[in-house]
Design a protein around this motif. Structure first.
Motif, PDB file in Angstrom:
ATOM      1  N   VAL A   1      -6.815   5.052  -3.577  1.00  0.00           N
ATOM      2  CA  VAL A   1      -6.685   3.665  -3.322  1.00  0.00           C
ATOM      3  C   VAL A   1      -6.904   3.680  -1.454  1.00  0.00           C
ATOM      4  O   VAL A   1      -7.434   4.757  -1.689  1.00  0.00           O
ATOM      5  CB  VAL A   1      -5.300   4.051  -2.301  1.00  0.00           C
ATOM      6  CG1 VAL A   1      -4.560   2.591  -1.076  1.00  0.00           C
ATOM      7  CG2 VAL A   1      -3.919   3.510  -2.953  1.00  0.00           C
ATOM      8  N   GLU A   2      -7.668   2.942  -1.265  1.00  0.00           N
ATOM      9  CA  GLU A   2      -9.175   2.767  -0.589  1.00  0.00           C
ATOM     10  C   GLU A   2      -8.300   3.123   0.401  1.00  0.00           C
ATOM     11  O   GLU A   2      -7.554   2.406   1.054  1.00  0.00           O
ATOM     12  CB  GLU A   2      -9.783   1.297  -0.155  1.00  0.00           C
ATOM     13  CG  GLU A   2     -10.439   1.114   0.629  1.00  0.00           C
ATOM     14  CD  GLU A   2     -10.943  -0.308   0.966  1.00  0.00           C
ATOM     15  OE1 GLU A   2     -11.989  -0.996   1.821  1.00  0.00           O
ATOM     16  OE2 GLU A   2     -10.752  -1.018  -0.205  1.00  0.00           O
ATOM     17  N   ASP A   3      -8.974   3.972   1.680  1.00  0.00           N
ATOM     18  CA  ASP A   3      -8.893   4.758   2.824  1.00  0.00           C
ATOM     19  C   ASP A   3      -8.985   3.391   4.220  1.00  0.00           C
ATOM     20  O   ASP A   3     -10.463   3.629   4.434  1.00  0.00           O
ATOM     21  CB  ASP A   3      -9.051   5.554   3.365  1.00  0.00           C
ATOM     22  CG  ASP A   3      -8.967   6.491   5.135  1.00  0.00           C
ATOM     23  OD1 ASP A   3      -7.758   5.599   4.663  1.00  0.00           O
ATOM     24  OD2 ASP A   3      -9.380   7.480   4.843  1.00  0.00           O
ATOM     25  N   ARG A   4      -8.760   2.709   4.414  1.00  0.00           N
ATOM     26  CA  ARG A   4      -8.662   1.754   5.522  1.00  0.00           C
ATOM     27  C   ARG A   4      -8.165   2.134   6.905  1.00  0.00           C
ATOM     28  O   ARG A   4      -6.688   2.868   7.225  1.00  0.00           O
ATOM     29  CB  ARG A   4      -7.956   0.494   4.967  1.00  0.00           C
ATOM     30  CG  ARG A   4      -8.526  -0.169   3.871  1.00  0.00           C
ATOM     31  CD  ARG A   4      -7.441  -1.551   3.465  1.00  0.00           C
ATOM     32  NE  ARG A   4      -6.219  -1.078   3.619  1.00  0.00           N
ATOM     33  CZ  ARG A   4      -5.315  -2.201   3.294  1.00  0.00           C
ATOM     34  NH1 ARG A   4      -5.894  -3.364   3.789  1.00  0.00           N
ATOM     35  NH2 ARG A   4      -3.608  -1.630   3.488  1.00  0.00           N
ATOM     36  N   PRO A   5      -8.220   1.812   7.928  1.00  0.00           N
ATOM     37  CA  PRO A   5      -8.506   2.260   9.440  1.00  0.00           C
ATOM     38  C   PRO A   5      -7.601   1.380   9.785  1.00  0.00           C
ATOM     39  O   PRO A   5      -6.849   0.230   9.531  1.00  0.00           O
ATOM     40  CB  PRO A   5      -9.191   2.182   9.944  1.00  0.00           C
ATOM     41  CG  PRO A   5     -10.728   1.207   9.569  1.00  0.00           C
ATOM     42  CD  PRO A   5     -10.380   2.064   7.999  1.00  0.00           C
ATOM     43  N   PHE A   6      -6.505   2.395  10.450  1.00  0.00           N
ATOM     44  CA  PHE A   6      -4.855   1.392  11.351  1.00  0.00           C
ATOM     45  C   PHE A   6      -5.302   1.509  12.601  1.00  0.00           C
ATOM     46  O   PHE A   6      -5.359   2.687  12.950  1.00  0.00           O
ATOM     47  CB  PHE A   6      -3.254   1.202  10.792  1.00  0.00           C
ATOM     48  CG  PHE A   6      -2.543   1.365  11.447  1.00  0.00           C
ATOM     49  CD1 PHE A   6      -2.387   0.007  10.622  1.00  0.00           C
ATOM     50  CD2 PHE A   6      -2.012   1.638  12.076  1.00  0.00           C
ATOM     51  CE1 PHE A   6      -1.210  -0.912  11.166  1.00  0.00           C
ATOM     52  CE2 PHE A   6      -1.132   1.132  12.709  1.00  0.00           C
ATOM     53  CZ  PHE A   6      -0.644  -0.021  12.160  1.00  0.00           C
ATOM     54  N   LEU A   7      -4.442   0.918  13.539  1.00  0.00           N
ATOM     55  CA  LEU A   7      -5.053  -0.076  14.719  1.00  0.00           C
ATOM     56  C   LEU A   7      -4.161   1.773  15.589  1.00  0.00           C
ATOM     57  O   LEU A   7      -5.374   2.591  16.345  1.00  0.00           O
ATOM     58  CB  LEU A   7      -3.604  -0.953  15.543  1.00  0.00           C
ATOM     59  CG  LEU A   7      -4.382  -1.234  16.820  1.00  0.00           C
ATOM     60  CD1 LEU A   7      -5.632  -1.583  17.724  1.00  0.00           C
ATOM     61  CD2 LEU A   7      -3.460  -1.842  17.145  1.00  0.00           C
ATOM     62  N   LEU A   8      -3.106   2.171  15.057  1.00  0.00           N
ATOM     63  CA  LEU A   8      -2.139   3.420  16.068  1.00  0.00           C
ATOM     64  C   LEU A   8      -3.169   5.499  14.938  1.00  0.00           C
ATOM     65  O   LEU A   8      -2.880   5.612  15.484  1.00  0.00           O
ATOM     66  CB  LEU A   8      -1.352   3.008  15.433  1.00  0.00           C
ATOM     67  CG  LEU A   8      -0.233   2.039  15.967  1.00  0.00           C
ATOM     68  CD1 LEU A   8       0.416   2.201  15.720  1.00  0.00           C
ATOM     69  CD2 LEU A   8      -0.804   2.268  17.438  1.00  0.00           C
ATOM     70  N   ASP A   9      -4.350   4.459  14.409  1.00  0.00           N
ATOM     71  CA  ASP A   9      -4.276   5.848  13.693  1.00  0.00           C
ATOM     72  C   ASP A   9      -5.543   7.006  14.977  1.00  0.00           C
ATOM     73  O   ASP A   9      -5.167   8.054  15.086  1.00  0.00           O
ATOM     74  CB  ASP A   9      -6.149   5.817  12.809  1.00  0.00           C
ATOM     75  CG  ASP A   9      -5.207   6.060  11.567  1.00  0.00           C
ATOM     76  OD1 ASP A   9      -4.225   5.527  11.599  1.00  0.00           O
ATOM     77  OD2 ASP A   9      -6.319   5.186  10.845  1.00  0.00           O
ATOM     78  N   PRO A  10      -5.996   6.224  16.410  1.00  0.00           N
ATOM     79  CA  PRO A  10      -6.710   7.400  17.074  1.00  0.00           C
ATOM     80  C   PRO A  10      -5.039   8.450  17.461  1.00  0.00           C
ATOM     81  O   PRO A  10      -5.073   9.384  18.540  1.00  0.00           O
ATOM     82  CB  PRO A  10      -7.031   6.591  17.952  1.00  0.00           C
ATOM     83  CG  PRO A  10      -7.816   5.144  16.878  1.00  0.00           C
ATOM     84  CD  PRO A  10      -6.233   5.025  16.286  1.00  0.00           C
ATOM     85  N   LEU A  11      -3.772   7.773  17.514  1.00  0.00           N
ATOM     86  CA  LEU A  11      -2.557   8.601  18.382  1.00  0.00           C
ATOM     87  C   LEU A  11      -2.543   9.289  17.722  1.00  0.00           C
ATOM     88  O   LEU A  11      -1.554  10.340  18.404  1.00  0.00           O
ATOM     89  CB  LEU A  11      -1.519   6.990  18.884  1.00  0.00           C
ATOM     90  CG  LEU A  11      -1.923   5.844  19.722  1.00  0.00           C
ATOM     91  CD1 LEU A  11      -0.984   5.004  19.494  1.00  0.00           C
ATOM     92  CD2 LEU A  11      -2.414   6.454  20.991  1.00  0.00           C
TER      93      LEU A  11
END
Length: 64
Positions: free
Chosen positions: A53-63
């Motif tokens: 699965v392609e690793d896509r960044p998510f809005l809450l990843d920095p948290l």
């Protein structure tokens, strides 16, 4: 019953429903007491190849 009491009752009934709807795990269905999954496409005893699965960044990843 006043509107405030009705709203509180609705909130008290909705919260457990929302909490319980998030329970569970993502994956194939399992038979009770079984360690193998029901929805296997490969014969028993062989490992199924995992789809990458392609690793896509998510809005809450920095948290995290």
């Amino acid at each position: 019953m006043t509107l405030t009491k009705a709203a509180r009752l609705a909130l008290l009934l909705a919260i457990p429903g929302l909490v319980l709807s998030g329970c569970g795990r993502k994956g194939d269905l399992d038979r009770p007491g079984s360690t193998t999954s029901i929805n296997t496409k490969a014969p028993a005893g062989t490992a199924e190849p995992k789809e990458t699965v392609e690793d896509r960044p998510f809005l809450l990843d920095p948290l995290l």
